[in-house]
Scaffold this active site. Structure first.
Site, mmCIF file in Angstrom:
data_model
loop_
_atom_site.group_PDB
_atom_site.id
_atom_site.type_symbol
_atom_site.label_atom_id
_atom_site.label_comp_id
_atom_site.label_asym_id
_atom_site.label_seq_id
_atom_site.Cartn_x
_atom_site.Cartn_y
_atom_site.Cartn_z
ATOM 1 N N GLU A 11 21.622 -36.331 0.197
ATOM 2 C CA GLU A 11 21.909 -36.703 1.714
ATOM 3 C C GLU A 11 22.422 -38.245 1.713
ATOM 4 O OE1 GLU A 11 22.133 -34.633 4.020
ATOM 5 O OE2 GLU A 11 21.194 -33.066 2.747
ATOM 6 N N GLY A 13 25.994 -38.739 1.076
ATOM 7 C CA GLY A 13 27.464 -38.885 1.529
ATOM 8 C C GLY A 13 28.169 -38.417 0.493
ATOM 9 N N THR A 15 28.957 -35.513 -0.793
ATOM 10 C CA THR A 15 29.923 -34.522 -0.346
ATOM 11 C C THR A 15 31.086 -34.855 0.320
ATOM 12 O OG1 THR A 15 28.232 -32.763 -0.602
ATOM 13 C CG2 THR A 15 30.240 -32.169 0.563
ATOM 14 N N LYS A 31 32.067 -26.776 -7.013
ATOM 15 C CA LYS A 31 30.600 -27.027 -7.000
ATOM 16 C C LYS A 31 29.863 -26.060 -8.076
ATOM 17 C CE LYS A 31 26.738 -28.674 -4.529
ATOM 18 N NZ LYS A 31 26.319 -29.895 -4.264
ATOM 19 N N GLU A 96 31.515 -31.469 -8.206
ATOM 20 C CA GLU A 96 30.395 -32.132 -7.673
ATOM 21 C C GLU A 96 28.938 -31.396 -7.793
ATOM 22 O OE1 GLU A 96 28.354 -32.945 -3.068
ATOM 23 O OE2 GLU A 96 30.217 -31.651 -2.999
ATOM 24 N N ALA A 98 24.633 -31.538 -7.896
ATOM 25 C CA ALA A 98 23.811 -31.476 -6.908
ATOM 26 C C ALA A 98 22.743 -32.417 -6.776
ATOM 27 C CB ALA A 98 22.817 -29.934 -6.987
ATOM 28 N N ARG A 181 30.029 -45.142 6.763
ATOM 29 C CA ARG A 181 29.679 -43.980 7.439
ATOM 30 C C ARG A 181 30.721 -43.984 8.538
ATOM 31 N NH1 ARG A 181 26.010 -40.680 4.793
ATOM 32 N NH2 ARG A 181 24.674 -42.059 3.737
ATOM 33 N N LEU A 182 31.189 -42.717 8.685
ATOM 34 C CA LEU A 182 32.373 -42.384 9.685
ATOM 35 C C LEU A 182 31.963 -41.668 10.990
ATOM 36 C CD1 LEU A 182 35.156 -41.397 6.971
ATOM 37 C CD2 LEU A 182 34.902 -43.839 8.114
#
Length: 203
Positions: A11, A13, A15, A31, A96, A98, A181-182
């Protein structure tokens, strides 16, 4: 051009960064193991944030959002690390992982072990908040202990100049940039922000 995107934690960012990278490179996204399907797979997020990205199917899709070794046991399946080989695709590839570097694939095999076998350059994604120096340096040490090539470190979050510079200096890794952060998070906003933050990671 092929990259593995891994993180210092979950958690953070990773991904979103992987989506930005795949879009910037015009890459195929893979993935290898998806654990947790109820809220959608990471590949779905990438497909939404980087439209047109080719998605290579995950080798294992597991129900429970937890470490793959545990999720596989809950689903009654056995993950074979030897069967996890990066797909032979034309053009760039973004893989990516995990969670973090030392997340277990099985009870005997970690993601860092897969990365060591693949010998593809790793981009380590790190948050900028409190604790990131320790988490980042530990992750880099774990990768180097396995002789995994490290392309550099990418930060996600508000700028914390001292922490970012300290990590890069102590670990002697390239500081690739920082993605804020967007909000809102849309394909166009991500593409623009990624190109501005990581000019060295575009096709």
């Amino acid at each position: 051009m092929k990259f593995i995107v891994t993180g210092t934690d979950t958690e953070i960012g990773k991904t979103v960064f992987a989506a930005g990278l795949a879009g910037a490179l015009g890459a195929t996204y893979w993935k290898p193991i998806q654990a947790g399907l109820e809220d959608g797979a990471d590949a779905d997020t990438v497909a939404t944030l980087a439209p047109g990205t080719r998605i290579h199917p995950s080798a294992w899709r597991l129900t429970t959002p937890c470490s793959p070794h545990s999720a596989a046991e809950l689903d009654g399946v056995t993950i074979d690390p030897a069967a996890l080989t990066p797909p032979a695709v034309a053009g760039p590839l973004v893989i990516e992982g995990a969670g973090g570097v030392l997340v277990p694939v099985t009870r005997r095999h970690l993601f860092a072990d897969l990365f060591a076998a693949w010998q593809l350059p790793v981009i380590l994604v790190a948050r900028t908040g409190l604790g990131t120096i320790n988490h980042s340096l530990l992750s880099i040490e774990a990768l180097r202990a396995r002789h995994v090539p490290i392309h550099g470190i990418a930060f996600v979050g508000d700028a914390v100049e001292d922490s970012e510079a300290t990590i890069a200096d102590i670990a002697q890794v390239e500081r690739l940039g920082r993605l804020p952060r967007l909000a809102p998070l849309t394909p166009a906003i991500l593409a623009h922000a990624f190109a501005a933050a990581f000019p060295g990671l575009t096709a």
